[in-house]
Design an enzyme around this catalytic site. Sequence first.
Site, PDB file in Angstrom:
ATOM      1  CG  HIS A  78      -1.750   1.173   1.432  1.00 51.58           C
ATOM      2  ND1 HIS A  78      -2.828   1.462   0.628  1.00 51.58           N
ATOM      3  CD2 HIS A  78      -1.682   2.171   2.354  1.00 51.58           C
ATOM      4  CE1 HIS A  78      -3.385   2.588   1.048  1.00 51.58           C
ATOM      5  NE2 HIS A  78      -2.707   3.033   2.090  1.00 51.58           N
ATOM      6  CD  GLN A  80       7.598   0.722  -2.181  1.00 51.75           C
ATOM      7  OE1 GLN A  80       8.143   1.244  -1.221  1.00 51.75           O
ATOM      8  NE2 GLN A  80       8.024   0.910  -3.399  1.00 51.75           N
ATOM      9  CG  HIS A  82      -0.596   5.825  -0.690  1.00 53.61           C
ATOM     10  ND1 HIS A  82      -1.490   6.848  -0.887  1.00 53.61           N
ATOM     11  CD2 HIS A  82      -1.286   4.823  -0.120  1.00 53.61           C
ATOM     12  CE1 HIS A  82      -2.675   6.476  -0.438  1.00 53.61           C
ATOM     13  NE2 HIS A  82      -2.576   5.242   0.026  1.00 53.61           N
TER      14      HIS A  82
END
Length: 110
Positions: A78, A80, A82
């Site tokens: 998650h 990464q 973002h």
Amino acid sequence: MDKEAVQMMSFQLVAHVGEATAHFTEAIKFAREGDFEAVDREIKAGDAEIIEAHNSQTDLLRCEVTGEEIEFSLLLVHAQDHLMTTIVFERVAKELIEVYRELREVRDAK
């Protein structure tokens, strides 16, 4: 690296990219208003947050490259996601800001 350490680094990543996104969003708002000094401050602050996020990511990569076992974490995936999304947003924001600069110059020239 145990799962708790991976999760803490993931939280750091998410926090930094969240701040970066907020700065880039503010920069676009200021560009629309024609306040390019504020734009430059926000872009600089956003870029600094991206650097911090990259530093967290680099720490994780260094561990893996040196053979340290990294526990799988959906939170890391998650984070990464973002980071990548924020990097793309940064590029788009900077392009949009340049459009606002050029538009302002054209309006001011009239």
